[in-house]
Design an enzyme around this catalytic site. Structure first.
Site, PDB file in Angstrom:
ATOM      1  N   SER A   7       1.895  -7.659  -0.904  1.00 48.65           N
ATOM      2  CA  SER A   7       2.763  -8.426   0.002  1.00 48.65           C
ATOM      3  C   SER A   7       2.458  -9.925   0.096  1.00 48.65           C
ATOM      4  O   SER A   7       3.369 -10.701   0.396  1.00 48.65           O
ATOM      5  CB  SER A   7       2.804  -7.787   1.392  1.00 48.65           C
ATOM      6  OG  SER A   7       1.614  -8.004   2.098  1.00 48.65           O
TER       7      SER A   7
ATOM      8  N   THR B 220       1.565  -4.252   4.438  1.00 45.70           N
ATOM      9  CA  THR B 220       1.403  -4.590   5.849  1.00 45.70           C
ATOM     10  C   THR B 220       0.790  -5.980   6.050  1.00 45.70           C
ATOM     11  O   THR B 220       0.912  -6.550   7.135  1.00 45.70           O
ATOM     12  CB  THR B 220       0.513  -3.561   6.567  1.00 45.70           C
ATOM     13  OG1 THR B 220      -0.755  -3.518   5.907  1.00 45.70           O
ATOM     14  CG2 THR B 220       1.144  -2.189   6.553  1.00 45.70           C
ATOM     15  N   ASP B 221       0.141  -6.507   5.008  1.00 43.63           N
ATOM     16  CA  ASP B 221      -0.545  -7.800   5.191  1.00 43.63           C
ATOM     17  C   ASP B 221       0.405  -8.891   5.679  1.00 43.63           C
ATOM     18  O   ASP B 221       0.023  -9.741   6.486  1.00 43.63           O
ATOM     19  CB  ASP B 221      -1.186  -8.266   3.876  1.00 43.63           C
ATOM     20  CG  ASP B 221      -2.414  -7.444   3.499  1.00 43.63           C
ATOM     21  OD1 ASP B 221      -2.789  -6.547   4.275  1.00 43.63           O
ATOM     22  OD2 ASP B 221      -2.989  -7.699   2.422  1.00 43.63           O
TER      23      ASP B 221
ATOM     24  N   THR C  42       0.818  -1.224   0.000  1.00 39.91           N
ATOM     25  CA  THR C  42       0.000   0.000   0.000  1.00 39.91           C
ATOM     26  C   THR C  42       0.848   1.269   0.000  1.00 39.91           C
ATOM     27  O   THR C  42       0.505   2.242  -0.670  1.00 39.91           O
ATOM     28  CB  THR C  42      -0.909  -0.010   1.248  1.00 39.91           C
ATOM     29  OG1 THR C  42      -1.823  -1.088   1.111  1.00 39.91           O
ATOM     30  CG2 THR C  42      -1.672   1.283   1.410  1.00 39.91           C
TER      31      THR C  42
HETATM   32  N1  ASP Z   1      -3.142  -3.952   2.487  1.00 38.41           N
HETATM   33  C1  ASP Z   1      -1.828  -4.221   2.152  1.00 38.41           C
HETATM   34  C2  ASP Z   1      -0.877  -3.174   2.700  1.00 38.41           C
HETATM   35  O1  ASP Z   1      -1.144  -2.684   3.751  1.00 38.41           O
HETATM   36  C3  ASP Z   1      -1.509  -4.640   0.805  1.00 38.41           C
HETATM   37  C4  ASP Z   1      -0.266  -5.467   0.886  1.00 38.41           C
HETATM   38  O2  ASP Z   1      -0.004  -6.037   1.930  1.00 38.41           O
HETATM   39  O3  ASP Z   1       0.472  -5.485  -0.091  1.00 38.41           O
HETATM   40  O4  ASP Z   1       0.123  -2.820   2.153  1.00 38.41           O
END
Ligand code: ASP
Length: 333
Positions: A57, A89-90, A13
């Site tokens: 991710s 963050t995932d 993100t």
């Molecule tokens: N929602 C995710 C993020 O916080 C997407 C990911 O993990 O790539 O980055």
């Protein structure tokens, strides 16, 4: 002369922008763009920015992380003061845990990302990146392993978990931490986790697959048999509570544990697995008697990664059991 920091971006993100109107965001920002968007960075460090991968991710692989660990080692040997990695963050807790095992040097390696993308009011990516660089420059952050910085907090890779889908305060540490915080441009380290638990992967390691299966009401052992039949190299059972599974799972567990290492973790995500509290079929005492290994406080996500890395390093069952024990009892039993 400002200290040198290497920033590696892996996507996520923090690196996303608007695509077509009405659609969601998608990957668009290089590492250099992320760094340029935070002018305050140029005042504190000389930064080299590398777009190492550009991925959502969940698509990051262990091979990507092994390659990143080698590159981090190279940069640190080259005299860089610290490392920052930006990613989604995932799975940031997974990448940080793996890098924590694979990079054995003392210089800070700090992961960060964003919960709010740059098209939203109050995106957190720039502040998080600024704080990650501040942490990577902090002398007190040496020798305590890989860190994860988000939402003004500094977490140890071994403890941090993403526990909310959208909240900027999605990250919490368990069973201990956070280890510090950021205030007025300074990283404050309040706690120093003990032990580093390094792992060296074998150069000729074959790909290893470890299944993670969750026990619950009405579960039988079908998925365990399927995982064994599909050639998985290990299984982590996320047991209920302190380490309990329905009786109906026991026969399949007993079949599997004769062939591959089985680890039991708690599906609660907080607290430790038990070893000696309950005595019923499927209780932790029964699982241990049958040869399962207790994950302790590592939880299922981390236990799966640790088992995968240990198998990739060529460890056998006894070494694996010893390693999980070392995590539970860093100062010996
Ligand atoms: N929602 C995710 C993020 O916080 C997407 C990911 O993990 O790539 O980055």
């Amino acid at each position: 002369m400002l200290p040198r920091i290497s920033v590696f971006s892996l996507g996520g993100t923090i690196a996303m922008g608007a695509s077509a109107p009405g659609k969601g965001v998608s990957l668009s920002h290089s590492a250099a763009m992320l760094v340029d968007a935070v002018p305050a960075l140029a005042e504190i460090a000389e930064i080299d920015a590398s777009s190492f991968r550009q991925l959502p991710s969940p698509d990051i692989t262990l091979d990507d992380l092994a390659a990143l660990a080698r590159e981090i080692d190279r940069r640190l040997d080259d005299g860089v003061r610290g490392i920052v990695v930006t990613q989604g963050t995932d799975t940031i807790e997974e990448s940080a845990f793996v890098i924590d095992r694979l990079v054995h040097k003392d210089a800070p390696v700090v992961f960060t990302g964003a919960m709010r993308n740059p098209t939203m009011p109050g995106p957190d990516g720039p502040a998080n990146l600024h704080h990650a660089v501040i942490t990577a420059l902090e002398q007190q952050a040496h020798g305590i392993g890989t860190l994860v910085v988000l939402n003004d907090e500094i977490h140890a890779a071994r403890y941090v978990q993403k526990l909310h889908t959208t909240n900027p305060a999605a990250f919490q540490s368990s069973p201990a931490g956070p280890v510090g915080w950021i205030l007025e441009g300074r990283a404050h380290i309040a706690m120093r986790p003990s032990g580093r638990y390094p792992i060296t992967l074998r150069a000729d390691a074959k790909p290893v697959r470890v299944a993670r299966l969750t026990a619950g009401l009405g579960e039988d052992g079908t998925l365990i048999d399927l995982a064994l039949g599909a050639g998985y190299d290990g299984i982590v059972i996320e047991a209920t509570g302190g380490g309990h599974v329905p009786k109906a799972m026991i026969a399949a567990l007993a079949r599997a544990v004769k062939k591959i290492p089985l680890v039991y973790a708690s599906r609660t995500r907080h607290g430790e697995t038990m070893r000696a509290t309950y005595d019923f079929p499927g209780a932790e005492t029964d699982l241990l008697d049958r040869g399962l290994i207790a994950a302790g406080w590592l939880g299922g996500i981390r236990a799966r990664l640790l088992l995968t890395l240990l198998l990739s390093a060529g460890a056998g069952r006894d070494e694996i059991a010893q390693s999980f024990d070392d995590w539970r009892y860093p100062f010996g039993r």
